[in-house]
Design a protein around this motif. Structure first.
Motif, PDB file in Angstrom:
ATOM      1  N   THR A 130       0.841  -1.123  -0.298  1.00 16.15           N
ATOM      2  CA  THR A 130      -0.405  -0.096  -0.067  1.00 16.15           C
ATOM      3  C   THR A 130       0.794   0.914   0.007  1.00 16.15           C
ATOM      4  N   TRP A 131       0.853   2.659  -0.783  1.00 15.70           N
ATOM      5  CA  TRP A 131       1.241   3.348  -0.537  1.00 15.70           C
ATOM      6  C   TRP A 131       0.783   4.212  -0.068  1.00 15.70           C
ATOM      7  N   LEU A 132       2.123   5.160   1.035  1.00 10.08           N
ATOM      8  CA  LEU A 132       2.098   5.995   1.730  1.00 10.08           C
ATOM      9  C   LEU A 132       2.218   7.444   1.501  1.00 10.08           C
ATOM     10  N   THR A 133       1.564   8.815   2.148  1.00 12.97           N
ATOM     11  CA  THR A 133       2.057  10.125   1.817  1.00 12.97           C
ATOM     12  C   THR A 133       2.923   9.882   3.279  1.00 12.97           C
ATOM     13  N   ARG A 135       2.934  11.606   5.467  1.00 13.50           N
ATOM     14  CA  ARG A 135       1.507  11.901   7.011  1.00 13.50           C
ATOM     15  C   ARG A 135       1.311  10.896   6.895  1.00 13.50           C
ATOM     16  N   GLU A 136       1.254  10.249   6.177  1.00 11.85           N
ATOM     17  CA  GLU A 136       0.353   8.982   6.746  1.00 11.85           C
ATOM     18  C   GLU A 136       1.573   7.364   7.422  1.00 11.85           C
ATOM     19  N   ALA A 137       2.698   7.041   6.735  1.00 11.19           N
ATOM     20  CA  ALA A 137       3.546   6.604   7.226  1.00 11.19           C
ATOM     21  C   ALA A 137       4.247   7.479   8.794  1.00 11.19           C
ATOM     22  N   ARG A 138       4.332   8.441   9.039  1.00 11.07           N
ATOM     23  CA  ARG A 138       4.515   8.992  10.143  1.00 11.07           C
ATOM     24  C   ARG A 138       3.511   8.958  11.284  1.00 11.07           C
ATOM     25  N   LYS A 139       2.064   8.599  11.004  1.00  4.69           N
ATOM     26  CA  LYS A 139       0.760   8.470  11.419  1.00  4.69           C
ATOM     27  C   LYS A 139       1.325   6.769  12.335  1.00  4.69           C
ATOM     28  N   LEU A 140       2.022   5.640  11.416  1.00  2.00           N
ATOM     29  CA  LEU A 140       1.788   5.021  11.818  1.00  2.00           C
ATOM     30  C   LEU A 140       3.065   4.731  12.786  1.00  2.00           C
ATOM     31  N   GLY A 150       7.633   9.398   2.123  1.00  2.00           N
ATOM     32  CA  GLY A 150       5.819   8.415   1.451  1.00  2.00           C
ATOM     33  C   GLY A 150       6.661   7.633   1.624  1.00  2.00           C
ATOM     34  N   HIS A 153       4.006   0.008   2.523  1.00  2.00           N
ATOM     35  CA  HIS A 153       3.304  -0.377   4.299  1.00  2.00           C
ATOM     36  C   HIS A 153       2.880  -2.250   2.956  1.00  2.00           C
TER      37      HIS A 153
END
Length: 394
Positions: A130-133, A135-140, A150, A153
C-alpha cells in the motif's frame, strides 16, 4: 551426547549447523530418515546468529528476482506454522516470530520516485503493498523523521528472532534424534565418483547415503570437493547493531522500518523484548568479520536520519557476519553433479526467510529422490561449465 555406533552408516550427513543445516536435519528426521547427523564445531551459530530476522520477501524484492520472490513468499506463508511447530518440538523454545508488517520509506524526492516505481512493480506482480504519503507513514510510525516523503506498507512482511530460532532448532534436532558432532568436517569423502561421507576434525570418519553441504560461505572450500561441483559461494560481510529501548521510550517502533539512505539499504527491526536491531552493511571483504568504526558510524548516522530519536537509545552490541552469496545471489538447492552430494547454501541475504521452505524442499528430495518443482530454478547445476547457456534466477 548421542553418537552413532561405530561403523553405523547415516542416512543423511549434514555438513554445517547453521539455521539452514539444522532445519534440513530436523525435517529429514521427521520424514523418517534414520541416523541423521550434523557436523559443525559451533552448531547454532553462523550468519543467522548475527542477522536481524526480517521476513520480507516483498520489500526485499529487486528487479529480475521473480523466481526468488516466489520462493520467499512460499517460505513466508509457512513461517507461522513452522515457528509454532518448532516451539513445540524444541520443548517450548520461543522463536520470536512476530506478525508486524514492514514500512519502507523515502527520505527525499529521488527515493520517493524509486519507491513509487517499486510500488508499481509490486502492483504488476499482484503483490499486496500500500502506498502511503509521508504524513500517513508518520502516523503509523510517529518516530520517523518529519521529512519522510512517502512509503510502502507491506502487512505480510514479518520478523523472527534468529538467535532464538537457532536455539530452538538445536533443541528440536536433539529431541528428534539428530546426532550433532561438535567438530569440523575436514574433508569430503568421495569413492567411485560418489560422495560417501566426511572426515572429521577428531580424526574419525562418518559415512552416509547422502551428504548435504550447508556450510554457508565455506561450502565450496571443503577439502575433497571435486572442482566444478559447486560455484564459489562468496562471503558478503554485514555489520549490525543492537540497541535497547528503555521502557519509558516504548513503543519506539511498531513494525520493521526500512529505507535507502545514500544508496545504502537500512532497516530497523524492533523486538517485543525491547531490542532494536539496525542493519546492515554490505561489504565484499572476504572472510573478515571485524567490526569497524566506519561501519558502526554509517549505520548510526543513517538510522538517525530516518529516526532521529535513535541516538537516545543505549547501544548494547555490535557484530558482523558473513552472508553466503552465490554468483546470482540465489540459493543452491538440491542434488549436485556429484552423486550423493546435495547443496543447501548460497542464500545470501535471505537465509532466515528461506529456512522453512529450504528445509521442506530438501527433506522432500532426501526422502523421495525427486526434486520439488519449487526448487528446480535453484539447481546447483545451473552454474555448470558444461552448460552452453546459464540463466540467472536473481
Amino acid at each position: 551426547m548421542t553418537r552413532l555406533a561405530p561403523g553405523t552408516r547415516a542416512d543423511v550427513l549434514v555438513i554445517g549447523g547453521g539455521v539452514i543445516g539444522l532445519a534440513v536435519a530436523w525435517r529429514a528426521a521427521q520424514r523418517g530418515l534414520r541416523n541423521v547427523v550434523v557436523v559443525d564445531p559451533s552448531p547454532g551459530r553462523g550468519a543467522a546468529a548475527v542477522a536481524a530476522g526480517m521476513l520480507a520477501p516483498v520489500t526485499e524484492l529487486q528487479y529480475g528476482e521473480e523466481p526468488l520472490l516466489r520462493l520467499g513468499m512460499a517460505s513466508n506463508e509457512r513461517y507461522a506454522a513452522f515457528a509454532a511447530e518448532l516451539t513445540e518440538a524444541s520443548g517450548g523454545e520461543d522463536t520470536g516470530y512476530r506478525r508486524c508488517g514492514t514500512l519502507a520509506v523515502a527520505l527525499d524526492s529521488d527515493d520517493r520516485a524509486e519507491l513509487r516505481e517499486l510500488h508499481a512493480f509490486h502492483e504488476r506482480l499482484g503483490l499486496d503493498s500500500t502506498w502511503l504519503t509521508g504524513r500517513e507513514a508518520r502516523k503509523l510510525e510517529p518516530m520517523l523523521d518529519p521529512g519522510v516523503r512517502g512509503g510502502l506498507h507491506v502487512a505480510d512482511d514479518h520478523q523472527v528472532d534468529p538467535r532464538r530460532l537457532l536455539t530452538a532448532l538445536v533443541h528440536a534436532c536433539e529431541r528428534a534424534g539428530v546426532v550433532i558432532h561438535r567438530t569440523e568436517a575436514t574433508e569430503l569423502l568421495v569413492e567411485n565418483g560418489r560422495a560417501v561421507g566426511a572426515r572429521l576434525g577428531t580424526g574419525e570418519t562418518l559415512t552416509a547415503d547422502q551428504v548435504v553441504l550447508a556450510a554457508g560461505p565455506h561450502s565450496h572450500r571443503l577439502p575433497g570437493l571435486p572442482e566444478g561441483v559447486l560455484p564459489a559461494v562468496r562471503p558478503v560481510k554485514g555489520q549490525i547493531l543492537r540497541l535497547r529501548i528503555p521502557d519509558a521510550y516504548r513503543p519506539f517502533l511498531n513494525r520493521n522500518v526500512r529505507a535507502v539512505v545514500r544508496g545504502q539499504h537500512l532497516y530497523l527491526v524492533p523486538r517485543e523484548n525491547g531490542e532494536l536491531v539496525i542493519g546492515a552493511t554490505t561489504e565484499e571483504q572476504g572472510y573478515d568479520t571485524t567490526v569497524t568504526a566506519g561501519g558502526v558510524y554509517e549505520l548510526l548516522r543513517d538510522a538517525h536520519e530516518l529516526v532521529p530519536g535513535i541516538t537516545e537509545l543505549p547501544l548494547v552490541e555490535t557484530s558482523a557476519g558473513l552472508r553466503p552469496g552465490s554468483p546470482d545471489n540465489a540459493p543452491l538447492l538440491g542434488p549436485t553433479e556429484l552423486p550423493g552430494l546435495v547443496a543447501a547454501t548460497g542464500h545470501h541475504r535471505n537465509g532466515v526467510l528461506l529456512t522453512p521452505v529450504t528445509a521442506d524442499l530438501l527433506a522432500e528430495y532426501l526422502a523421495t529422490g525427486e526434486v520439488p518443482e519449487l526448487a528446480r530454478p535453484f539447481a546447483p547445476s545451473r552454474f555448470s561449465p558444461a552448460r552452453s547457456t546459464t540463466k540467472a534466477v536473481a
